[in-house]
Design an enzyme around this catalytic site. Structure first.
Site, mmCIF file in Angstrom:
data_model
loop_
_atom_site.group_PDB
_atom_site.id
_atom_site.type_symbol
_atom_site.label_atom_id
_atom_site.label_comp_id
_atom_site.label_asym_id
_atom_site.label_seq_id
_atom_site.Cartn_x
_atom_site.Cartn_y
_atom_site.Cartn_z
ATOM 1 N N GLU A 92 -34.269 16.003 34.993
ATOM 2 C CA GLU A 92 -33.435 17.097 34.528
ATOM 3 C C GLU A 92 -31.992 16.831 34.917
ATOM 4 O O GLU A 92 -31.719 16.238 35.948
ATOM 5 C CB GLU A 92 -33.886 18.408 35.183
ATOM 6 C CG GLU A 92 -35.216 18.878 34.624
ATOM 7 C CD GLU A 92 -35.688 20.184 35.242
ATOM 8 O OE1 GLU A 92 -36.451 20.887 34.564
ATOM 9 O OE2 GLU A 92 -35.314 20.505 36.375
ATOM 10 N N CYS A 110 -24.168 17.244 36.294
ATOM 11 C CA CYS A 110 -24.897 17.056 37.547
ATOM 12 C C CYS A 110 -26.059 16.106 37.253
ATOM 13 O O CYS A 110 -26.967 16.441 36.492
ATOM 14 C CB CYS A 110 -25.392 18.421 38.015
ATOM 15 S SG CYS A 110 -26.432 18.376 39.465
ATOM 16 N N CYS A 117 -38.296 13.050 44.726
ATOM 17 C CA CYS A 117 -37.464 12.662 45.875
ATOM 18 C C CYS A 117 -38.354 12.454 47.088
ATOM 19 O O CYS A 117 -39.199 13.285 47.387
ATOM 20 C CB CYS A 117 -36.430 13.744 46.168
ATOM 21 S SG CYS A 117 -35.372 13.327 47.581
ATOM 22 N N CYS A 121 -37.365 17.828 51.513
ATOM 23 C CA CYS A 121 -36.846 19.033 52.168
ATOM 24 C C CYS A 121 -37.695 20.235 51.753
ATOM 25 O O CYS A 121 -38.070 20.356 50.583
ATOM 26 C CB CYS A 121 -35.395 19.269 51.757
ATOM 27 S SG CYS A 121 -34.323 17.871 52.131
ATOM 28 N N CYS A 124 -36.627 22.633 48.724
ATOM 29 C CA CYS A 124 -36.185 22.039 47.458
ATOM 30 C C CYS A 124 -37.344 21.761 46.503
ATOM 31 O O CYS A 124 -38.344 21.149 46.881
ATOM 32 C CB CYS A 124 -35.432 20.744 47.764
ATOM 33 S SG CYS A 124 -35.028 19.771 46.316
ATOM 34 N N CYS A 342 -28.847 24.829 42.186
ATOM 35 C CA CYS A 342 -29.182 23.846 43.209
ATOM 36 C C CYS A 342 -30.604 23.984 43.716
ATOM 37 O O CYS A 342 -31.035 25.059 44.090
ATOM 38 C CB CYS A 342 -28.255 24.035 44.402
ATOM 39 S SG CYS A 342 -26.837 22.995 44.283
HETATM 40 N N1 SAH Z 1 -30.525 14.794 47.570
HETATM 41 C C1 SAH Z 1 -29.180 15.157 47.667
HETATM 42 C C2 SAH Z 1 -28.576 15.659 46.367
HETATM 43 C C3 SAH Z 1 -29.431 16.550 45.513
HETATM 44 S S1 SAH Z 1 -29.739 18.174 46.104
HETATM 45 C C4 SAH Z 1 -28.974 16.189 48.770
HETATM 46 O O1 SAH Z 1 -29.959 16.704 49.261
HETATM 47 O O2 SAH Z 1 -27.836 16.418 49.121
HETATM 48 C C5 SAH Z 1 -28.195 19.005 45.839
HETATM 49 C C6 SAH Z 1 -27.929 20.162 46.820
HETATM 50 O O3 SAH Z 1 -28.831 21.254 46.585
HETATM 51 C C7 SAH Z 1 -28.125 19.787 48.268
HETATM 52 O O4 SAH Z 1 -27.077 20.293 49.053
HETATM 53 C C8 SAH Z 1 -29.424 20.481 48.607
HETATM 54 O O5 SAH Z 1 -29.565 20.675 49.969
HETATM 55 C C9 SAH Z 1 -29.294 21.749 47.818
HETATM 56 N N2 SAH Z 1 -30.542 22.466 47.635
HETATM 57 C C10 SAH Z 1 -31.771 21.968 47.487
HETATM 58 N N3 SAH Z 1 -32.680 22.948 47.342
HETATM 59 C C11 SAH Z 1 -31.985 24.115 47.382
HETATM 60 C C12 SAH Z 1 -32.353 25.487 47.261
HETATM 61 N N4 SAH Z 1 -33.610 25.841 47.064
HETATM 62 N N5 SAH Z 1 -31.380 26.410 47.350
HETATM 63 C C13 SAH Z 1 -30.085 26.049 47.527
HETATM 64 N N6 SAH Z 1 -29.680 24.772 47.627
HETATM 65 C C14 SAH Z 1 -30.620 23.814 47.556
HETATM 66 FE FE1 SF4 Z 2 -34.359 15.321 48.042
HETATM 67 FE FE2 SF4 Z 2 -34.152 17.893 47.453
HETATM 68 FE FE3 SF4 Z 2 -33.872 17.103 49.966
HETATM 69 FE FE4 SF4 Z 2 -31.957 16.535 48.168
HETATM 70 S S1 SF4 Z 2 -32.552 18.577 48.856
HETATM 71 S S2 SF4 Z 2 -32.859 15.142 49.678
HETATM 72 S S3 SF4 Z 2 -33.223 16.240 46.339
HETATM 73 S S4 SF4 Z 2 -35.728 16.906 48.749
#
Ligand code: SAH
Ligand code: SF4
Length: 352
Positions: A92, A110, A117, A121, A124, A342
């Site tokens: 996406e 974006c 991934c 996290c 996410c 995000c």
């Molecule tokens: N993997 C990279 C870039 C992709 S995620 C990273 O983690 O930075 C892009 C941003 O979205 C990151 O700052 C991540 O922490 C944030 N993010 C992920 N899941 C989220 C959520 N459920 N609510 C708000 N921000 C989120």
């Molecule tokens: Fe991967 Fe999502 Fe963590 Fe970014 S926020 S590193 S995309 S698991």
């Protein structure tokens, strides 16, 4: 012979290919222009390349635009695209601010860098998917190029102004491909996107932060911090066990020493977390850093158990951070009505 993806090659590589095929180098520049600047969808559109030449090139190059599986449009002008890759996987990506009346000067895309991934996290949606594979340079660029091509069908003047690597995946775990994609996006005969208008967001792969500073010191860096102690960060982001806060903060300081650029520290706020104590600890952690906090209200994903804070809670925490001496901005969320915000990007695998 294995064929290369035409969208993943630099102008120089295309010129070299031409020379090796006994063709003039400028033919390579013409191809680069069609692919990376004009964002055409196939060989047939390359009008100044003869059919005979095209046939020769096709023995060495393949050209496969990403297949658009779904497009969603948000009320705020954000669009979300689901593209299918040649092997059937999907990614996406999101175009923000495509609203000519409100945002004349900024069209930000974006991009995703991986299918799924591996960082995992807990908050996410992409992380919950697990990891499938890295994207190739052609696939990373393909997202920007295909969006450009689709939008130019509506508006021939359309161009992208900004790129953020904040889609699916951890860009620094696909480092070489991401760096090559950035150089091609920046190329003066390609999309011509200024290095300062490109931002890479990382979960904190410390050694790669230094690599970026050395390889491309003008590219913007965003670090997903989310917690001020190792204990809390370990629980949210497993990557913290590999690169704990002390190492991460050291890398960030070296980055600013080398680049003189400010870092964006992303902090997602969960309901009930925005205390004075949290603000104080963040201030202590970031005391030696050149940068600011970008506060993101968490987008609850199924199964995370995390709750979105109220708008007032976010504003209140922002003012606590300011009082603690940290510059702060609040992220204006885009495309929440189409799950494009995000952390919400996730390819839903269709049952076959
Ligand atoms: N993997 C990279 C870039 C992709 S995620 C990273 O983690 O930075 C892009 C941003 O979205 C990151 O700052 C991540 O922490 C944030 N993010 C992920 N899941 C989220 C959520 N459920 N609510 C708000 N921000 C989120
Ligand atoms: Fe991967 Fe999502 Fe963590 Fe970014 S926020 S590193 S995309 S698991």
């Amino acid at each position: 012979m294995e064929r290369s993806d035409i969208r993943g090659l630099t102008e120089t590589e295309l010129e070299e290919l031409c020379r090796s095929l006994g063709k003039p180098a400028f033919r390579g520049r013409q191809i680069f222009d069609w692919v990376q600047n004009k964002a055409v969808g196939g060989w047939r559109e390359m009008r100044n390349i003869s059919a005979e030449d095209q046939k020769t090139f096709q023995e060495r190059l393949f050209f496969q635009p990403l297949a658009l599986k779904k497009e969603q449009r948000s009320q705020d002008g954000t669009r979300k695209y689901l593209f299918q890759l040649p092997d059937g996987e999907a990614v996406e990506c999101v175009l923000m601010n495509y609203d000519r009346r409100k945002h004349r000067d900024r069209r930000t895309v974006c991009l995703s860098t991986q299918v799924g991934c591996p960082v995992g996290c807990v908050f996410c949606a992409t992380g919950q998917e697990g990891f499938t594979r890295n994207l190739t340079v052609g696939e990373i660029l393909g997202q920007a190029l295909d969006i450009c091509r689709l939008l130019r069908a509506e508006d021939p003047e359309f161009s992208l102004t900004n790129v953020v690597f904040m889609g699916m995946g951890e860009p620094f775990l696909n480092y070489d491909q991401v760096i090559k994609a950035i150089r091609i996006l920046n190329h003066e005969r390609g999309q011509k996107i200024g290095m300062r208008r490109i931002t890479v967001s990382t979960s904190g792969i410390a050694p790669r932060i230094l690599d970026l500073a050395r390889d491309n010191d003008q590219v913007g860096l965003a670090v997903s911090l989310h917690a001020a102690s190792d204990e809390e960060r370990d629980a949210l982001m497993p990557v913290n066990r590999r690169y704990p806060l002390e190492e991460l903060m050291r890398a960030c300081q070296e980055y600013t020493a080398l680049t003189r650029r400010r870092i964006t520290f992303e902090v997602a706020l969960t309901a009930g977390q925005g205390s004075k104590e949290t603000a104080r600890r963040l201030a202590l952690l970031l005391r030696e850093q050149l940068g600011h906090v970008n506060l993101i209200p968490i987008n609850p994903v199924a199964g995370s158990g995390l709750k979105r804070p109220l708008t007032e809670e976010v504003a209140e925490f922002a003012s606590l951070l300011t009082q603690a001496g940290i510059p702060v901005s609040i992220r204006e969320e885009k495309g929440t009505d189409i799950d494009a915000a995000c952390g919400q990007l996730r390819q839903r695998r269709e049952e076959s």
